[in-house]
Design an enzyme around this catalytic site. Structure first.
Site, PDB file in Angstrom:
ATOM      1  N   GLU A  99       0.757  -1.376   0.018  1.00 41.84           N
ATOM      2  CA  GLU A  99       0.006   0.101   0.014  1.00 41.84           C
ATOM      3  C   GLU A  99       0.840   1.328   0.053  1.00 41.84           C
ATOM      4  OE1 GLU A  99      -1.176   2.329   2.712  1.00 41.84           O
ATOM      5  OE2 GLU A  99      -1.308   1.108   4.474  1.00 41.84           O
TER       6      GLU A  99
ATOM      7  N   HIS B 228      -2.077   4.217   8.108  1.00 40.58           N
ATOM      8  CA  HIS B 228      -1.253   3.631   6.757  1.00 40.58           C
ATOM      9  C   HIS B 228       0.109   3.658   7.278  1.00 40.58           C
ATOM     10  CE1 HIS B 228      -5.154   3.217   4.565  1.00 40.58           C
ATOM     11  NE2 HIS B 228      -5.459   4.363   4.956  1.00 40.58           N
TER      12      HIS B 228
END
EC number: 3.1.-.-
Length: 565
Positions: A192, A365
């Site tokens: 990601e 994240h």
């Protein structure tokens, strides 16, 4: 040696909508099945899901869907997928329960029951590959990465992750497992990139909890917390902070109640006090400094609900002086304008606003260091940045180059790109056609660019309607054309424009009636073109022009009346 293809069906050069197909010989493994919320230009669209066209053409090859976590960017499109494809779905216990809740909202998906609960110790053998999993840290418990073990090495998909040394049980990364995967040999890493361009290191969750609790302690009025429903970690922190500061919590919205009850049933969310939760209708029974209202909004998006509160239109809660709106979710860059507008509306209502991201660099994240640590642990031969707009993918690629990974081994994919491993080399061999499937109410994929263009024009320049009644047999206009508009000009102050428009319509219609080869579609087109040119000359605007032509036969009409009399 296996023939391996990696196809991006979503999640690259865009935020969310994660869906990747890994094809090993004649088996397709689908990694996540997410949606994204629309940007401003997608007028009226509820959300956007991936295009399943390639999967329809190869449906017999699909062996399963493997979900990394229970957020909408990973499971949101699943109800639409299982309505079409009868293949097993794998995920952790909480992820599967949240996926079932999502499927309950789509009629065709309710009957689907081929769900399989897995965990970090599960291994599933297929004909051409073995699937296993590893624990990751994210804002929801039981987040997992996926490993596809092939003859050529592992293909690893991280899902959403970050590294947090202070993470609690249920959220901890399995570093030993990552090291083991690296030793086995990783052919390709799909990692990601949502936070890849952020130069600052993210704070750990303990610091975020302390910040939340401190604000609860020193605030005297009501606290309205904006949060994403499926951010279980944040919800737990809000519950703990409320209990520590003698406040009760009221939930607004059907989505958050379902998610909270499911997480509590699975012991993934714990109430620090038995009587902490109160019904939203009971908030007026308590003093303002005894209340926390948890607002998640429809489909987990709280900003619209906050706007309703600020305007006094919310079903249960209207903001007033002394309230604090506490935004505990970090919006994407695409939402910045909407966040600014919402804050302005809240201030106008007399309430105050505070957001975690104003003071802390919080994110679920991976930071730059996290991304590089992931690459150092698993030691991939090829790196494929996913999940993020191009600049994020590019920043992630630069981080890989800093670790000595050659540029030719890093791939910044477009949607539909087919990355193929053959003869000991990975290359982009071809592409498949991949668009966006837009969901508007109950419509799936029935809204295209033409409809969106018309909606955009309607929102900007309005609509202009010309109604004409004709007698085609006598080749004449029965009554003066009627002209009206909405969202274009104010009719009372534009009488000359309306009269001239009426005359233009009458002239065009009569000219077409006089033509021996009368054609309905041509008549409407002539009206549109002539009116469009005239209106643009006068106003520099292009409204949607809608000609309405009605036909009567006067002879038949009068003869019937006479006969009846």
């Amino acid at each position: 040696m296996s023939d391996i293809k990696i196809i991006s069906l979503g999640g690259v050069r865009e935020n969310a909508k994660n869906m990747y197909a890994v094809e090993v010989d004649d088996e397709i493994f689908i990694l996540d099945c997410g949606l994204k919320y629309p940007e401003n230009e997608l007028l009226g669209i509820d959300f956007v899901i991936p295009d399943f066209s390639y999967l329809r053409e190869n449906s017999r090859k699909i062996v399963g869907v493997f979900l990394t976590h229970g957020h909408a960017d990973a499971i949101g499109a699943l109800p639409y997928f299982v309505s079409e494809f009868d293949v097993p779905v794998f995920g952790s216990e909480l992820t599967i329960e949240l996926a079932k809740i999502a499927c309950e909202n789509e009629e065709d998906a309710r009957k689907f029951d081929d769900f399989h609960v897995i965990d970090e110790s599960t291994e599933i053998d297929f004909e051409n590959a073995t699937i296993s999993f590893f624990q990751t840290t994210h804002s929801i418990p039981e987040s997992l990465g996926v490993v596809i073990k092939t003859e050529n090495g592992n293909v690893v998909y991280t899902g959403d992750f970050k590294f947090d040394q202070s993470a609690e049980k249920g959220y901890r990364t399995d570093y030993a497992r990552l090291t083991e995967i690296g030793r086995e040999g990783v052919l390709a890493l799909l990692s990601e990139s949502a936070n890849a361009e952020n130069p600052r290191e993210t704070v750990n969750e303990r610091a975020i909890y302390d910040f939340i609790s401190e604000n609860f302690e020193y605030r005297k009025g009501r606290i309205i917390v904006a949060c994403v429903a499926s951010n279980i970690l944040r919800v737990q922190q809000i519950f703990n902070a409320a209990a520590a500061n003698n406040r009760k919590v009221a939930l607004t919205g059907h989505d958050v109640e379902k998610v909270v009850k499911t997480a509590m049933r699975l012991n993934k969310l714990v109430l620090p006090e038995e009587d902490l939760l109160i019904p939203i209708k009971k908030i007026n029974d308590y003093n303002d400094d005894e209340i926390v209202i948890l607002e998640t909004g429809r489909s987990g998006e709280p900003l619209k609900s906050l706007q309703k509160m600020a305007m006094g239109r919310h079903r249960f809660v209207n903001l007033h002086e002394g309230d604090l709106v506490f935004i505990t979710t970090t919006p994407s860059h695409a939402m910045e304008t909407k966040v600014a507008r919402t804050r302005d509306m809240i201030y106008r209502s007399g309430a105050d606003v505070k957001a975690i991201f104003d003071e802390l660099n919080s994110s679920g994240h991976a930071s730059k260091n996290d991304l590089q640590l992931m690459m150092n642990l698993v030691k991939p031969r090829y790196v494929i940045p996913v999940q993020g707009e191009y600049r994020m993918l590019s920043a992630h690629a630069e981080l890989a180059r800093e670790l000595g990974i050659p540029s030719e081994n890093i791939f910044l994919l477009k949607k539909g790109d087919v990355l193929e491993y053959k003869k000991d080399e990975m290359t982009i061999s071809s592409s498949v056609e991949v668009g966006n499937t837009m969901i508007d109410g109950t419509g799936v994929g029935d809204i295209g660019n033409i409809v969106l263009r018309d909606r955009k024009i309607l929102s900007e320049d309005g609509i202009f309607i010309a109604v004409v009644t004709i007698d085609r047999k006598k080749r004449k206009i029965v009554d003066t054309p009627k002209i009206t508009s909405r969202g274009f000009v104010y009719i009372k102050t534009s009488k000359d424009l309306m009269v001239e428009s009426r005359d233009i319509v009458a002239k065009i219609v009569q000219r077409d009636l006089d033509n021996k080869e009368f054609d309905w579609s041509q008549l409407k087109q002539d009206i549109r073109e002539n009116l469009n040119n005239f209106l643009y000359e006068q106003t520099k605007r292009h409204p949607v022009i809608l000609p309405v032509i009605m036909e009567i036969n006067q002879n038949n009409h009068f003869s019937k009346k006479k006969k009846k009399g």
